[in-house]
Design an enzyme around this catalytic site. Structure first.
Site, PDB file in Angstrom:
ATOM      1  N   GLY A  72       0.799  -1.212   0.000  1.00 10.27           N
ATOM      2  CA  GLY A  72       0.000   0.000   0.000  1.00 10.27           C
ATOM      3  C   GLY A  72       0.835   1.267   0.000  1.00 10.27           C
ATOM      4  N   THR A  73       1.967   1.238   0.700  1.00 12.23           N
ATOM      5  CA  THR A  73       2.830   2.421   0.752  1.00 12.23           C
ATOM      6  C   THR A  73       3.345   2.780  -0.632  1.00 12.23           C
ATOM      7  OG1 THR A  73       3.501   2.146   3.064  1.00 12.23           O
ATOM      8  CG2 THR A  73       5.043   3.284   1.613  1.00 12.23           C
ATOM      9  N   ASN A 150      -7.386   3.893   9.042  1.00 15.34           N
ATOM     10  CA  ASN A 150      -6.774   2.713   9.629  1.00 15.34           C
ATOM     11  C   ASN A 150      -6.830   2.696  11.153  1.00 15.34           C
ATOM     12  OD1 ASN A 150      -4.929   4.913   8.872  1.00 15.34           O
ATOM     13  ND2 ASN A 150      -3.409   3.772  10.052  1.00 15.34           N
ATOM     14  N   GLN A 178      -7.690  -0.181   3.886  1.00 13.75           N
ATOM     15  CA  GLN A 178      -8.444  -0.797   4.980  1.00 13.75           C
ATOM     16  C   GLN A 178      -9.876  -1.158   4.585  1.00 13.75           C
ATOM     17  OE1 GLN A 178      -7.213  -1.847   7.694  1.00 13.75           O
ATOM     18  NE2 GLN A 178      -5.261  -0.746   7.869  1.00 13.75           N
ATOM     19  N   SER A 198      -3.848  -3.139  -0.598  1.00 13.67           N
ATOM     20  CA  SER A 198      -2.727  -3.866   0.010  1.00 13.67           C
ATOM     21  C   SER A 198      -3.145  -5.287   0.307  1.00 13.67           C
ATOM     22  CB  SER A 198      -2.283  -3.171   1.298  1.00 13.67           C
ATOM     23  OG  SER A 198      -1.205  -3.853   1.897  1.00 13.67           O
ATOM     24  N   GLY A 199      -2.296  -6.242  -0.067  1.00 16.80           N
ATOM     25  CA  GLY A 199      -2.653  -7.642   0.062  1.00 16.80           C
ATOM     26  C   GLY A 199      -2.725  -8.158   1.483  1.00 16.80           C
ATOM     27  N   THR A 236      10.762  -7.350 -11.961  1.00 11.93           N
ATOM     28  CA  THR A 236      10.183  -8.693 -12.025  1.00 11.93           C
ATOM     29  C   THR A 236       9.103  -8.846 -10.966  1.00 11.93           C
ATOM     30  OG1 THR A 236      12.262  -9.608 -12.834  1.00 11.93           O
ATOM     31  CG2 THR A 236      10.685 -11.162 -11.888  1.00 11.93           C
ATOM     32  N   CYS A 323       2.591   1.095  11.029  1.00  6.00           N
ATOM     33  CA  CYS A 323       3.580   1.352   9.977  1.00  6.00           C
ATOM     34  C   CYS A 323       4.591   2.404  10.393  1.00  6.00           C
ATOM     35  CB  CYS A 323       2.876   1.781   8.696  1.00  6.00           C
ATOM     36  SG  CYS A 323       1.723   0.539   8.086  1.00  6.00           S
TER      37      CYS A 323
END
Length: 383
Positions: A72-73, A150, A178, A198-199, A236, A323
């Site tokens: 996400g960042t 968040n 979020q 974000s995963g 990659t 974070c």
């Protein structure tokens, strides 16, 4: 003997789901580079594109408009820096006072004159002040306002904000890290021009995220070289992470209906705390929030002490954003909501997940009440 651990910090990161773990392991077994044209490379590429479609479904978006990132960042930074570098039209930046540090830092790295939009005491963006900021200049702006905070879980009226931004000729970036997978989203309905995901907030591996970019929007790559991701982000691809993100996105959408049960548990938790401690406070309680998040003020007990005490009791919670390199510090979100340093230093964040049970909530409340009573005895206020 240490008690069984209870994890209530899903907004920091969600446990990797079995499906996401299996997808990552399968991806690790693939030999090819997704950019290679031989059979092994094509198999890896097919896996990336399958995951791209699954992640796009979080936003009801076209797969080709999804750019995979390291999280996400990076997605937030790519949005702001890419929009600024990709066009000479947008020279102004407006961000809300409650944005994630990655948005605030990226904006300040671009310009020393970032305009900050205030929020009300309930955590909602002050729309009147926002309109005034837009009207201060005829020059269109890059605007960044998150969907769900968040720390408090407060949901912003992004569709209304998007209309105001578009009417002014600006572009809107929305951090939906979020919110994705916790509320139903549609990129068209939201109206934002780019959206960050974000995963690991959904149960994927850490280190993978995505940015949705509106078709036709110019955004300059920040990582250049190989031309991957249609030239928008070279390097990659993180194949195991991307595969896990796709699987986690698919699971999150399949379980959206469980958010009602999560919200009930969250509300029961808050009601039990207020019943036992009328001087406690829950931030954002009067406005729409994502179902799992609660920011709770315990008078007389620092958040740092609370986090450490809960940890010793086998319960994982947090103080604000996770974070910040493990630091417990004053929350800029709560400050923006009008809290002084003393009050904001006594607020913890509890965030539930699909695996949180009624018994888990009862255990947390019991621990919170014991700690509260200890605090009040120390202050001499407990009768």
């Amino acid at each position: 003997m240490m008690k069984d651990r209870l994890y209530l910090d899903y907004n920091a990161t969600a446990p990797v789901t079995p499906a996401a773990r299996a997808a990552a392991v399968d991806a690790m077994m693939l030999l090819g580079n997704p950019s290679s044209v031989h059979q092994e490379g094509r198999a890896a590429k097919a896996l990336v594109e399958k995951a791209r479609a699954e992640v796009a479904s979080l936003l009801a978006a076209r797969p080709r408009d999804i750019v995979f990132t390291s999280g996400g960042t990076e997605a937030n930074g790519l949005a702001l820096k890419g929009l600024y570098a990709g066009s000479k039209t947008y020279r102004r930046l407006i961000v809300s006072a409650i944005e994630h540090d990655s948005v605030l830092a990226s904006a300040r790295a671009i310009s020393s004159n970032v305009q900050i939009c205030p929020v009300h005491a309930n955590g909602m963006v002050d729309l009147a002040a926002f309109e005034e900021l837009l009207a201060q200049s005829s020059e269109p702006a890059i605007v960044s306002i998150m969907l769900a905070n968040n720390e408090t879980g407060v949901i912003q009226p992004i569709a209304d904000i998007a209309e105001k931004v578009q009417a002014s000729g600006g572009v809107l970036h929305c951090d939906a890290v979020q919110a994705a997978g916790r509320i139903a989203l549609d990129c068209t309905t939201l109206g934002a021009d780019c959206i960050s995901l974000s995963g690991h907030k959904l149960g994927a591996m850490k280190g993978v995220g995505a940015l949705w970019v509106r078709p036709g929007l110019a955004i300059a790559a920040q990582a250049v070289g190989g031309g991957q991701e249609l030239g928008r982000r070279s390097g990659t691809e993180n194949l195991p992470g991307i595969a896990s993100f796709g699987a986690a996105a698919r699971e999150a959408l399949a379980h959206l209906e469980t958010n009602g049960a999560i919200e009930k548990r969250r509300n029961d938790l808050e009601a039990a705390i207020i019943e036992n401690a009328p001087d406690a406070r829950v931030f954002g309680q009067s406005v729409p929030r994502i179902a799992n998040t609660s920011a709770i003020y315990m008078p007389g007990m620092s958040a740092e002490t609370q986090v450490m005490t809960f940890d010793l009791e086998g319960i994982a919670i947090s103080s604000g954003s996770a974070c910040s390199s493990g630091k417990v510090r004053a929350s800029h979100v709560l400050k923006a909501m009008g809290c002084d340093d003393t009050l904001s230093s006594q607020v913890i964040r509890v965030s539930l997940g699909r695996n949180t049970s009624d018994a888990d909530v009862a255990r947390f409340v019991s621990c919170w009440c014991r700690l509260y009573q200890r605090s009040q005895r120390r202050l001499g206020t407990l009768v």
